[in-house]
Scaffold this active site. Sequence first.
Site, PDB file in Angstrom:
ATOM      1  N   LYS A  24      -7.237   9.805 -57.742  1.00  0.00           N
ATOM      2  CA  LYS A  24      -7.579  10.390 -56.226  1.00  0.00           C
ATOM      3  C   LYS A  24      -6.547  11.564 -56.417  1.00  0.00           C
ATOM      4  CE  LYS A  24      -6.865   9.482 -51.595  1.00  0.00           C
ATOM      5  NZ  LYS A  24      -7.173   8.507 -50.235  1.00  0.00           N
ATOM      6  N   LYS A  80     -11.902  10.955 -57.071  1.00  0.00           N
ATOM      7  CA  LYS A  80     -12.141  11.623 -55.451  1.00  0.00           C
ATOM      8  C   LYS A  80     -10.952  12.867 -55.311  1.00  0.00           C
ATOM      9  CE  LYS A  80     -10.973  10.659 -50.970  1.00  0.00           C
ATOM     10  NZ  LYS A  80     -10.018   9.503 -50.069  1.00  0.00           N
TER      11      LYS A  80
HETATM   12  C1  PBG Z   1      -7.019   7.012 -47.022  1.00  0.00           C
HETATM   13  C2  PBG Z   1      -8.360   7.864 -47.174  1.00  0.00           C
HETATM   14  C3  PBG Z   1      -8.456   9.284 -47.122  1.00  0.00           C
HETATM   15  C4  PBG Z   1      -9.830   9.367 -47.632  1.00  0.00           C
HETATM   16  C5  PBG Z   1     -10.258   8.171 -47.866  1.00  0.00           C
HETATM   17  N1  PBG Z   1      -9.481   7.284 -47.691  1.00  0.00           N
HETATM   18  C6  PBG Z   1      -7.630  10.457 -46.885  1.00  0.00           C
HETATM   19  C7  PBG Z   1      -6.283  10.361 -47.672  1.00  0.00           C
HETATM   20  O1  PBG Z   1      -6.098  10.034 -48.544  1.00  0.00           O
HETATM   21  O2  PBG Z   1      -5.470  11.217 -46.758  1.00  0.00           O
HETATM   22  C8  PBG Z   1     -10.492  10.812 -47.579  1.00  0.00           C
HETATM   23  C9  PBG Z   1     -12.059  10.714 -47.433  1.00  0.00           C
HETATM   24  C10 PBG Z   1     -12.556  11.943 -47.023  1.00  0.00           C
HETATM   25  O3  PBG Z   1     -11.942  13.117 -46.929  1.00  0.00           O
HETATM   26  O4  PBG Z   1     -13.778  11.872 -46.917  1.00  0.00           O
HETATM   27  N2  PBG Z   1      -6.372   6.955 -47.965  1.00  0.00           N
END
Ligand code: PBG
Length: 335
Positions: free
Chosen positions: A204, A259
């Site tokens: 991520k 992601k």
């Molecule tokens: C929380 C989380 C996030 C997303 C999914 N779980 C945001 C982040 O890490 O700041 C993003 C999902 C999206 O942008 O569709 N940790």
Amino acid sequence: MVVHFPSAGYPTTRMRRNRRDAWTRRLVAENKLSVDDLIWPIFVRAGKDLVEPVASMPGQFRHSPDRIVATVQQAYERGIPAVAIFPLVEPGLKDPKGSEAVNPDNALCDAVRRIKDACPDIGVICDAALDPFTSHGHDGVIENGYVQNDITVELLCQQSVVQARAGCDVIAPSDMMDGRIGAIRKALDAEGFDHVRILSYAAKYASAYFAPFRDAVGSAANLGTADKKTYQMDSANSDEALREVALDLAEGADMVMVKPGLPYLDIIRRVKDAFGAPTVAYNVSGEYSMLKAAAIQGWLDYDRAMMEALLSFKRAGADAILTYAAMEAAELLDR
Ligand code: PBG
């Protein structure tokens, strides 16, 4: 493995022959998107009889737990295998430790219980992450100006068990703390949840594409101008993604996620080729909202652009795709 055999070359070989008619194009298509590939993220918030639009994500809504059930039912009837539930937390319930995350009666757990009650055969995925619940908007506990790893992992274990008790089928740690997959696996097993799967947000990235989501779950204002670069990955790196995935699989992840999605198709391909594990792409909020915004302006055909983007994940090697467009795609696939 692709073998490039010697070809006769033009004019004996004409690549356009197979593209001439729809029926040959169908026969030679290498990849296919199916409803079986789709996971639909849905937002929940406390309240009653509430379905409110998310301003930054046209077509997406926050539901109160009583109203989310009908929406999930629709997804089930469309054939979508699983939904991912994300909470917006009232500002008054946020604190530096994200305590509301481990409250078994929080809106998220309430929604999960109702969903599993009414619609037991759809998979329910919940993030293990503190950011919707913390007053500073970070995914962990802050001490000495740093997001603390091991203290956060303990809280994530508690959160995972609480969510599993509510009926969650898949815990998806999205926090990027080190060692959390192994710790969560142990915590779940100790409570008798050895069947609960872990979908690790393994690679991520600290991305600008999460902005509409942070608006949807109300963490944007809490985070302010801070970023998550001390735990989420640097966009410059791809070997590092393989190390992250290797560790998470070794710790017991059942599926791994890359992601965001579209700017990281190369990572999906590398992860799939290197490990052959179930690999999930997250077509994140910013990717969704970009297409919506362009479509609203009349600058592109939304349905075609969206389906092309989803197919690109299959081509890159993804087995499944989290996408806000899941319902739209399922409807188009049905036609
Ligand atoms: C929380 C989380 C996030 C997303 C999914 N779980 C945001 C982040 O890490 O700041 C993003 C999902 C999206 O942008 O569709 N940790």
